[in-house]
Design a protein around this motif. Structure first.
Motif, PDB file in Angstrom:
ATOM      1  N   LEU A  15      45.315  44.950  27.622  1.00 24.27           N
ATOM      2  CA  LEU A  15      44.793  43.732  28.267  1.00 24.27           C
ATOM      3  C   LEU A  15      45.644  42.480  28.037  1.00 24.27           C
ATOM      4  N   PRO A  16      46.154  42.222  26.820  1.00 28.48           N
ATOM      5  CA  PRO A  16      46.991  41.026  26.654  1.00 28.48           C
ATOM      6  C   PRO A  16      48.296  41.066  27.451  1.00 28.48           C
ATOM      7  N   PHE A  17      48.693  42.240  27.895  1.00 25.15           N
ATOM      8  CA  PHE A  17      49.884  42.372  28.731  1.00 25.15           C
ATOM      9  C   PHE A  17      49.511  42.388  30.213  1.00 25.15           C
ATOM     10  N   ILE A  18      48.418  43.086  30.523  1.00 28.38           N
ATOM     11  CA  ILE A  18      47.991  43.222  31.919  1.00 28.38           C
ATOM     12  C   ILE A  18      47.594  41.873  32.517  1.00 28.38           C
ATOM     13  N   LEU A  19      46.775  41.124  31.809  1.00 29.58           N
ATOM     14  CA  LEU A  19      46.265  39.873  32.367  1.00 29.58           C
ATOM     15  C   LEU A  19      47.378  38.895  32.747  1.00 29.58           C
ATOM     16  N   PRO A  20      48.304  38.537  31.845  1.00 30.43           N
ATOM     17  CA  PRO A  20      49.343  37.591  32.276  1.00 30.43           C
ATOM     18  C   PRO A  20      50.276  38.180  33.325  1.00 30.43           C
ATOM     19  N   HIS A  21      50.505  39.490  33.250  1.00 34.29           N
ATOM     20  CA  HIS A  21      51.375  40.104  34.255  1.00 34.29           C
ATOM     21  C   HIS A  21      50.745  40.019  35.645  1.00 34.29           C
ATOM     22  N   VAL A  22      49.451  40.300  35.728  1.00 33.25           N
ATOM     23  CA  VAL A  22      48.767  40.265  37.025  1.00 33.25           C
ATOM     24  C   VAL A  22      48.695  38.832  37.551  1.00 33.25           C
ATOM     25  N   VAL A  23      48.471  37.874  36.682  1.00 32.34           N
ATOM     26  CA  VAL A  23      48.480  36.469  37.116  1.00 32.34           C
ATOM     27  C   VAL A  23      49.850  36.136  37.706  1.00 32.34           C
ATOM     28  N   LEU A  44      39.719  43.365  44.620  1.00 32.87           N
ATOM     29  CA  LEU A  44      40.103  44.749  44.356  1.00 32.87           C
ATOM     30  C   LEU A  44      40.558  44.938  42.912  1.00 32.87           C
ATOM     31  N   LEU A  45      41.300  43.976  42.389  1.00 28.54           N
ATOM     32  CA  LEU A  45      41.718  44.040  40.988  1.00 28.54           C
ATOM     33  C   LEU A  45      40.504  44.047  40.067  1.00 28.54           C
ATOM     34  N   GLY A  46      39.526  43.190  40.347  1.00 23.64           N
ATOM     35  CA  GLY A  46      38.312  43.158  39.544  1.00 23.64           C
ATOM     36  C   GLY A  46      37.573  44.480  39.588  1.00 23.64           C
ATOM     37  N   GLY A  47      37.508  45.081  40.769  1.00 24.67           N
ATOM     38  CA  GLY A  47      36.875  46.389  40.897  1.00 24.67           C
ATOM     39  C   GLY A  47      37.621  47.458  40.117  1.00 24.67           C
ATOM     40  N   TYR A  48      38.938  47.403  40.169  1.00 27.84           N
ATOM     41  CA  TYR A  48      39.767  48.368  39.444  1.00 27.84           C
ATOM     42  C   TYR A  48      39.559  48.237  37.940  1.00 27.84           C
ATOM     43  N   LEU A  49      39.558  47.007  37.444  1.00 25.75           N
ATOM     44  CA  LEU A  49      39.309  46.787  36.016  1.00 25.75           C
ATOM     45  C   LEU A  49      37.908  47.242  35.634  1.00 25.75           C
ATOM     46  N   GLY A  50      36.952  47.082  36.552  1.00 29.15           N
ATOM     47  CA  GLY A  50      35.599  47.579  36.308  1.00 29.15           C
ATOM     48  C   GLY A  50      35.562  49.095  36.190  1.00 29.15           C
ATOM     49  N   VAL A 104      55.505  43.445  31.183  1.00 29.15           N
ATOM     50  CA  VAL A 104      55.620  44.722  31.888  1.00 29.15           C
ATOM     51  C   VAL A 104      55.808  45.866  30.892  1.00 29.15           C
ATOM     52  N   LEU A 105      56.683  45.685  29.922  1.00 26.04           N
ATOM     53  CA  LEU A 105      56.924  46.752  28.946  1.00 26.04           C
ATOM     54  C   LEU A 105      55.679  47.029  28.105  1.00 26.04           C
ATOM     55  N   GLY A 106      54.949  45.977  27.734  1.00 29.77           N
ATOM     56  CA  GLY A 106      53.705  46.167  26.989  1.00 29.77           C
ATOM     57  C   GLY A 106      52.659  46.886  27.818  1.00 29.77           C
ATOM     58  N   LEU A 107      52.554  46.513  29.082  1.00 31.25           N
ATOM     59  CA  LEU A 107      51.623  47.195  29.993  1.00 31.25           C
ATOM     60  C   LEU A 107      51.981  48.672  30.086  1.00 31.25           C
TER      61      LEU A 107
END
Length: 128
Positions: A15-23, A44-50, A104-107
């Motif tokens: 999550l700490p990598f995904i969130l800033p990357h997606v932003v 769609l991103l919110g649904g995917y995370l759900g 990206v690498l952390g994700l």
């Protein structure tokens, strides 16, 4: 810690990598690049995370479906990031530099780990 616990931890560690990357992806116009408006892409991103969270909840409850949801969502994150950003990361100078590359690498590292662990857990369950 159990395989369930490690899988959940690896997925959540992303999550700490995904969130800033997606932003950053949204700021770069990823929704428009795939033919969506920003609100539609965010929905769609919110649904995917759900769905990913549901998989972790099911996994925590010991449900077999949790393994497959954890595997599939983590694998999609990994394959998507490598396919979309891998060449630019390998070439150097990806987007905002070192920080963008770290995201990206952390994700990829966390989600590939979660996918591998979930696959292992699912395969163990099939053998039983």
């Amino acid at each position: 810690m159990s395989l369930h616990g490690w899988t959940i931890a690896a997925s959540l560690a992303g999550l700490p990598f995904i969130l800033p990357h997606v932003v950053e992806d949204f700021a770069e116009g990823i929704a428009q690049r795939v033919g969506l408006s920003t609100p539609a892409g965010a929905f769609l991103l919110g649904g995917y995370l759900g769905v990913q969270a549901l998989g972790l909840v099911l996994l925590g409850q010991g449900r077999r479906a949790g393994w497959m949801l954890a595997f599939s969502t983590s694998a999609i994150w990994t394959v998507g990031a490598v396919a979309d950003h891998g060449p630019a990361v390998l070439a150097g100078g990806f987007r905002g530099g070192a920080v963008s590359t770290l995201w990206v690498l952390g994700l990829v590292a966390t989600q590939a780990t979660a996918a591998a662990l979930a696959w292992r857990g699912w395969r163990r369950g099939r053998a039983a």
